[in-house]
Motif scaffolding. Sequence first.
Motif, PDB file in Angstrom:
ATOM      1  N   ARG B 289       0.811  -1.198   0.000  1.00 32.59           N
ATOM      2  CA  ARG B 289       0.000   0.000   0.000  1.00 32.59           C
ATOM      3  C   ARG B 289       0.856   1.264   0.000  1.00 32.59           C
ATOM      4  O   ARG B 289       0.566   2.219  -0.704  1.00 32.59           O
ATOM      5  CB  ARG B 289      -0.898   0.006   1.230  1.00 32.59           C
ATOM      6  N   TRP B 290       1.906   1.270   0.794  1.00 32.88           N
ATOM      7  CA  TRP B 290       2.708   2.485   0.899  1.00 32.88           C
ATOM      8  C   TRP B 290       3.808   2.546  -0.140  1.00 32.88           C
ATOM      9  O   TRP B 290       4.725   3.347  -0.020  1.00 32.88           O
ATOM     10  CB  TRP B 290       3.281   2.614   2.303  1.00 32.88           C
ATOM     11  N   THR B 291       3.741   1.657  -1.120  1.00 29.78           N
ATOM     12  CA  THR B 291       4.756   1.691  -2.154  1.00 29.78           C
ATOM     13  C   THR B 291       4.168   1.960  -3.526  1.00 29.78           C
ATOM     14  O   THR B 291       4.710   2.742  -4.300  1.00 29.78           O
ATOM     15  CB  THR B 291       5.501   0.339  -2.211  1.00 29.78           C
TER      16      THR B 291
ATOM     17  N   GLN C   6       6.875  -6.301 -11.696  1.00 30.55           N
ATOM     18  CA  GLN C   6       7.875  -5.233 -11.699  1.00 30.55           C
ATOM     19  C   GLN C   6       7.748  -4.338 -10.482  1.00 30.55           C
ATOM     20  O   GLN C   6       8.658  -3.587 -10.163  1.00 30.55           O
ATOM     21  CB  GLN C   6       7.727  -4.386 -12.962  1.00 30.55           C
ATOM     22  N   ALA C   7       6.604  -4.419  -9.835  1.00 34.43           N
ATOM     23  CA  ALA C   7       6.405  -3.595  -8.647  1.00 34.43           C
ATOM     24  C   ALA C   7       7.440  -3.899  -7.582  1.00 34.43           C
ATOM     25  O   ALA C   7       7.636  -3.109  -6.662  1.00 34.43           O
ATOM     26  CB  ALA C   7       5.015  -3.823  -8.094  1.00 34.43           C
ATOM     27  N   PHE C   8       8.120  -5.032  -7.722  1.00 35.18           N
ATOM     28  CA  PHE C   8       9.107  -5.370  -6.699  1.00 35.18           C
ATOM     29  C   PHE C   8      10.239  -4.366  -6.648  1.00 35.18           C
ATOM     30  O   PHE C   8      10.860  -4.172  -5.609  1.00 35.18           O
ATOM     31  CB  PHE C   8       9.640  -6.781  -6.939  1.00 35.18           C
ATOM     32  N   SER C   9      10.535  -3.709  -7.777  1.00 27.40           N
ATOM     33  CA  SER C   9      11.589  -2.694  -7.737  1.00 27.40           C
ATOM     34  C   SER C   9      11.176  -1.548  -6.825  1.00 27.40           C
ATOM     35  O   SER C   9      12.001  -1.014  -6.084  1.00 27.40           O
ATOM     36  CB  SER C   9      11.892  -2.224  -9.152  1.00 27.40           C
ATOM     37  N   ALA C  10       9.884  -1.190  -6.871  1.00 26.92           N
ATOM     38  CA  ALA C  10       9.421  -0.137  -5.964  1.00 26.92           C
ATOM     39  C   ALA C  10       9.398  -0.635  -4.529  1.00 26.92           C
ATOM     40  O   ALA C  10       9.777   0.077  -3.597  1.00 26.92           O
ATOM     41  CB  ALA C  10       8.038   0.338  -6.390  1.00 26.92           C
ATOM     42  N   LEU C  11       8.973  -1.899  -4.356  1.00 24.13           N
ATOM     43  CA  LEU C  11       8.936  -2.447  -2.990  1.00 24.13           C
ATOM     44  C   LEU C  11      10.339  -2.495  -2.401  1.00 24.13           C
ATOM     45  O   LEU C  11      10.534  -2.294  -1.204  1.00 24.13           O
ATOM     46  CB  LEU C  11       8.342  -3.853  -3.022  1.00 24.13           C
ATOM     47  N   ARG C  12      11.326  -2.723  -3.270  1.00 27.76           N
ATOM     48  CA  ARG C  12      12.696  -2.762  -2.776  1.00 27.76           C
ATOM     49  C   ARG C  12      13.097  -1.394  -2.223  1.00 27.76           C
ATOM     50  O   ARG C  12      13.728  -1.299  -1.168  1.00 27.76           O
ATOM     51  CB  ARG C  12      13.633  -3.154  -3.921  1.00 27.76           C
ATOM     52  N   ILE C  13      12.674  -0.326  -2.926  1.00 32.20           N
ATOM     53  CA  ILE C  13      13.071   1.016  -2.471  1.00 32.20           C
ATOM     54  C   ILE C  13      12.445   1.326  -1.122  1.00 32.20           C
ATOM     55  O   ILE C  13      13.119   1.792  -0.190  1.00 32.20           O
ATOM     56  CB  ILE C  13      12.650   2.074  -3.503  1.00 32.20           C
ATOM     57  N   THR C  14      11.150   1.050  -0.990  1.00 30.48           N
ATOM     58  CA  THR C  14      10.543   1.356   0.306  1.00 30.48           C
ATOM     59  C   THR C  14      11.116   0.449   1.382  1.00 30.48           C
ATOM     60  O   THR C  14      11.309   0.873   2.524  1.00 30.48           O
ATOM     61  CB  THR C  14       9.013   1.208   0.252  1.00 30.48           C
ATOM     62  N   GLY C  15      11.409  -0.789   1.021  1.00 32.16           N
ATOM     63  CA  GLY C  15      12.032  -1.676   1.999  1.00 32.16           C
ATOM     64  C   GLY C  15      13.387  -1.165   2.440  1.00 32.16           C
ATOM     65  O   GLY C  15      13.736  -1.184   3.620  1.00 32.16           O
ATOM     66  N   LEU C  16      14.122  -0.641   1.474  1.00 31.40           N
ATOM     67  CA  LEU C  16      15.436  -0.065   1.776  1.00 31.40           C
ATOM     68  C   LEU C  16      15.293   1.094   2.760  1.00 31.40           C
ATOM     69  O   LEU C  16      16.066   1.235   3.705  1.00 31.40           O
ATOM     70  CB  LEU C  16      16.053   0.422   0.459  1.00 31.40           C
ATOM     71  N   ASN C  17      14.264   1.899   2.527  1.00 28.90           N
ATOM     72  CA  ASN C  17      14.097   3.076   3.368  1.00 28.90           C
ATOM     73  C   ASN C  17      13.669   2.728   4.786  1.00 28.90           C
ATOM     74  O   ASN C  17      13.788   3.563   5.677  1.00 28.90           O
ATOM     75  CB  ASN C  17      13.092   4.034   2.739  1.00 28.90           C
ATOM     76  N   LEU C  18      13.144   1.516   4.966  1.00 31.28           N
ATOM     77  CA  LEU C  18      12.779   1.114   6.328  1.00 31.28           C
ATOM     78  C   LEU C  18      13.985   1.187   7.248  1.00 31.28           C
ATOM     79  O   LEU C  18      13.852   1.416   8.436  1.00 31.28           O
ATOM     80  CB  LEU C  18      12.256  -0.319   6.307  1.00 31.28           C
TER      81      LEU C  18
ATOM     82  N   SER D 136       4.758   8.092  -0.176  1.00 31.86           N
ATOM     83  CA  SER D 136       6.156   7.715   0.023  1.00 31.86           C
ATOM     84  C   SER D 136       7.057   8.479  -0.930  1.00 31.86           C
ATOM     85  O   SER D 136       8.093   9.011  -0.527  1.00 31.86           O
ATOM     86  CB  SER D 136       6.326   6.218  -0.183  1.00 31.86           C
ATOM     87  N   VAL D 137       6.638   8.551  -2.196  1.00 33.48           N
ATOM     88  CA  VAL D 137       7.427   9.324  -3.154  1.00 33.48           C
ATOM     89  C   VAL D 137       7.547  10.765  -2.675  1.00 33.48           C
ATOM     90  O   VAL D 137       8.623  11.370  -2.688  1.00 33.48           O
ATOM     91  CB  VAL D 137       6.770   9.278  -4.547  1.00 33.48           C
ATOM     92  N   PHE D 138       6.421  11.298  -2.244  1.00 37.52           N
ATOM     93  CA  PHE D 138       6.379  12.684  -1.775  1.00 37.52           C
ATOM     94  C   PHE D 138       7.354  12.894  -0.621  1.00 37.52           C
ATOM     95  O   PHE D 138       8.149  13.836  -0.620  1.00 37.52           O
ATOM     96  CB  PHE D 138       4.949  12.968  -1.329  1.00 37.52           C
ATOM     97  N   MET D 139       7.311  11.994   0.337  1.00 36.19           N
ATOM     98  CA  MET D 139       8.190  12.158   1.498  1.00 36.19           C
ATOM     99  C   MET D 139       9.647  12.001   1.106  1.00 36.19           C
ATOM    100  O   MET D 139      10.511  12.732   1.604  1.00 36.19           O
ATOM    101  CB  MET D 139       7.838  11.118   2.557  1.00 36.19           C
ATOM    102  N   HIS D 140       9.921  11.074   0.210  1.00 42.76           N
ATOM    103  CA  HIS D 140      11.315  10.902  -0.210  1.00 42.76           C
ATOM    104  C   HIS D 140      11.805  12.154  -0.911  1.00 42.76           C
ATOM    105  O   HIS D 140      12.929  12.612  -0.688  1.00 42.76           O
ATOM    106  CB  HIS D 140      11.437   9.687  -1.127  1.00 42.76           C
ATOM    107  N   CYS D 141      10.960  12.728  -1.748  1.00 49.54           N
ATOM    108  CA  CYS D 141      11.369  13.945  -2.456  1.00 49.54           C
ATOM    109  C   CYS D 141      11.571  15.091  -1.467  1.00 49.54           C
ATOM    110  O   CYS D 141      12.516  15.859  -1.586  1.00 49.54           O
ATOM    111  CB  CYS D 141      10.326  14.337  -3.491  1.00 49.54           C
ATOM    112  N   PHE D 142      10.677  15.175  -0.503  1.00 48.52           N
ATOM    113  CA  PHE D 142      10.814  16.274   0.452  1.00 48.52           C
ATOM    114  C   PHE D 142      12.032  16.092   1.331  1.00 48.52           C
ATOM    115  O   PHE D 142      12.640  17.080   1.757  1.00 48.52           O
ATOM    116  CB  PHE D 142       9.549  16.392   1.305  1.00 48.52           C
TER     117      PHE D 142
END
Lengths: 148, 326, 198, 380
Positions: B289-291, C6-18, D136-142
């Motif tokens: 959801r948050w991605t 392909q959404a896994f590439s985005a999931l990887r980024i948010t996972g990284l940011n955790l 999330s994109v928004f927060m990362h950009c900010f």
Amino acid sequence: MTVPDDVTRLLAERFGLESGDPITVSRDRVVELGGALKEAGFTYLVYVACAHYPATDAEPDRTVAEYRVRRLPVDEVAFRVWVPTGESTPTLVPVFAGCDWQEREQFDLVGTIFAGHPDLRRIMLPEDWEGHPLRRDYDIATRHHPWR
Amino acid sequence: MSVILENPWLLGAVAGFVVINAMMVTAAWSIWFERKFAGAMQNRPGPTQVGWAGLLQPVADLLKLIQKEDIVPTNADRALFNLAPPLGMILVLAGLAVFPWAPGWVPADLDIGLLFILSISSLITIPVWMAGWASNNKYALLGGMRAAAQAVSFEVPLLLSALVPIILGGSLRLGDIVAAQADGRWFALWPPGPGSVAFVLFMLASLAEANRIPFDIPEAESELVAGITTEYVGMKFGLIYLAEYLHTAVSSLLGATLFLGGWDGPGPDGIHWLLLKSFALFAGIFWVRWTLLRYRADQFMALCWRVFVPVSLACVAVAAVWRVYA
Amino acid sequence: MIGLLQAFSALRITGLNLFRAKNTEPLPWDGGRVRPERYRTSFALVHNSDGDEACIGCKMCEKICPSQIITVVPGGRAPSPNTGKPRGTAKDFTLDVNACIHCELCVQVCPEDAIVMLRVPEVPGFSREELFLSMEKLYANEKVPASWGTGALLIGMQAEGQPKPPPPPAKAAPPPATTAGVPEATPPAPAAGGGETP
Amino acid sequence: MDPENYDPEGDLMILNLGPQHPSTHGVFRVKLWLDGEVCIKAVPYPGYLHRGVEKLCEKLSYVMITPIVDKNDYVSPFINELAINMAFEALNAVETPRRANYLRTLGAEMQRVGSHLLWLGTFGLDMGGALGGGASVFMHCFRERELILDCFELWTGSRFHYNTLTVGGNRHDVPAGFAELVRQTYTLIGQRADEYDAMLVDNAIFRARTKGVGTVDAKLAMELGVSGPILRASGIDWDLRRDRPYAAYNEVKLDVPVRYEGDCFARYEVRMAELRESIRIVLDLIDGIPEGPICALKPVKLPGAYKGKVGQAYAAVEGPRGELGTWVIADGTDKPYRCKIRPPSYHAVSLIPYLAPGNNVSDIVVTLGSLDPILGEVDR
């Protein structure tokens, strides 16, 4: 910004006008000039801007409307037309579609009337605003609805 | 004790009380968890002010929502408008009645338990549409319309993918399905192929059912302001909001039960495995959801009919073949 | 379907940011980020080295303020209690931070470096009156850490390295007492207008 | 269906997108005639943020205007200051010192990165919603944008409305430690830019939402005066920084990204390429700032310190959203006689009546986001 040679030639041959920055053109030929410039490649409309000049001994109360068009990448031509207050100048919307919002804005703020404009309403100020605030004779203390 | 266990009415009442309250509390704190989780993903701390690490934030939210003035729009359909939020809540909670929480712990052990859950949760579209229609708001109406279209479409892959464990387990009773997965033969893993694909499809379709991103077009706050909840304030909004979280929780419980072996796991079987698995799914849903971004309504209908439905049909066919020949 | 994978590439980024460090900080009372020295928020009036109130009531800041929020009531020339020399005074000086745009022009034009801006994050007020700075509040702010900019320093920075080194640098150097009390003398000097190119 | 002769009871639904809609990027209203969810006709109503900046310019003297126009395009104040001061300088043909030019170029490029980051974040919000991946994109950009503001805070003392330029040059020289901070920040942002791509472009949902949506026709765009990334995404290879260099751009190597599709995805690509290009320019420039004065004129001590020669001037800079111009008439006093600001967003927003029909509400929101309008600048 110097006026390109072909425009100078065009002005002299077809309109009998002096080149300059800006070129001053009469109201009855402004649409023709705009069309000629567009044919000459000036298809990019930069802006339409008006300014108000109160009456002096020599001139009546009037506004000036300046159009600036550009032929990418560099050539730029500005032409202006004087409009006495209470009279109108023909609109350039048929030539440049972008004049629609530009002329509306100038009508709203300066009060220049563009004859034949398809939708000459206020755009910045509320519909019931009185006066045109960028006129020199606009009273800053003009009363208006308090929530506006 | 034995009195309660012997009397089905008393047992139902007690079990219902416990389950409903436990789930409500869980849902409330799942909001706290989500905020913390989303905060971590976005490099910010999330709620910190109320209680230790913001743990009391759900209580504060609840107090705030209760205090708000209850506004009903002038031209709204008053009865439907007021009925929609509690109805959604009831329907979500009703599904919990047939869950096998642990071996022998089933509040109502229906022999068509899965069918019951799926039909109850598909009814949730009705309160959503009621909310959209009764609000007398154009954004809410668009949201309600989208919700109806979405539910009609995604019901099909949801049911088809739920058919795979039914075929493999040979029963509609959830307890039997879990028992068929005993000793690590989870349907998501074994047999290889139909189960795992059906698991992914089931979770995606559940996301759509629970209006979660990337399929949350009925709410779509960047397009429809707040979709169906535009006109709701106070605790009515809170109920819709809570029902959504509960729905997500129920979906992850169901996913864990149908595909991940429910209470089964290494060591002693029991409720802890079910909770652990469903929590993992729950967190996964929030991660998605948050991605991800949101699909456009027509695009994801197309996704449903062109991809989800054929693939889930194929899964059903393969599962049936496996069942017969293996 | 492939797209969803392909959404896994985005999931990887948010996972990284955790696992990245938190980027925000609790606001201002227990934050404590060190602000750069030019950081500017609210205002203070200061005393000069003689212990006099540095403001001479010349109304320069009032004239330059784009928001017209400064009001100065000149107090006329009076002998300084500390040095005895006559100098201009301000009877009243108010500044309405409600409409301030923090442009620092008033600091730049002050001939006496009397008005400075503060270097601490602004604390929001609970009413409009709290953001209306009277003369007492402005002088009380003198104790708060001030921003780097003063009239002399700002002018000095802008005039630095210019081919013609006329009045401003000379003006920055001497202590305020020398030019004090002659606000009328200042206007004609810098009014030269544009047109000079280096 | 003909929007003029429709039956309001049965045919079309009128939806007011705005003025307080989450994805109008400010206060902006578009009246949509919807058939189901498909737009038939769209009429924008700007003006909710009109603050009379042009009138203020007539009432204030030249040196007092800079902090006012900071608030026009409230995402890139530095470039606003640059545009208006260049026009004022053009009145008297003031030549700014070389160091000031370099600092102006540096600041403009730094600001462009910040502005594009904000656009990217809000574009994500438009597609993912405030409670989803978009946030999330928004927060990362900010997160990265804050670092840029930290750089400006160190330089000018203000995080946002700097008032750092003045007629004839700059007000603030760069302080010690500035180059190091900028190098660090922009290297980091350069690395993070790949993450945004991974988050968005690699994602089929993003591509499905943007490709082929909101296609801008180059010919129409030129007639409307649309400029900047929108024009470059429609295949017009034109950039003021390269074609009419101002400040120190003639000494800067500049690649102008161009795409030919004209849709939202092309605009995204152009802006991301510009973001990377600006980061490169900043990193190039930061080590090569020449020594010298930062202001050609005497520092401002009086409201009337600068008087424009009688005449008029037009100066334009390439802002993050396109050509940000100022047309000024001077009458010899210390105040402009008339000052028109030509905001790129105003022209971009005038595309909406052409782009919206035929799309559904979701696409209109994405298209509006991809135009990157700043309503403070549209309405002034």
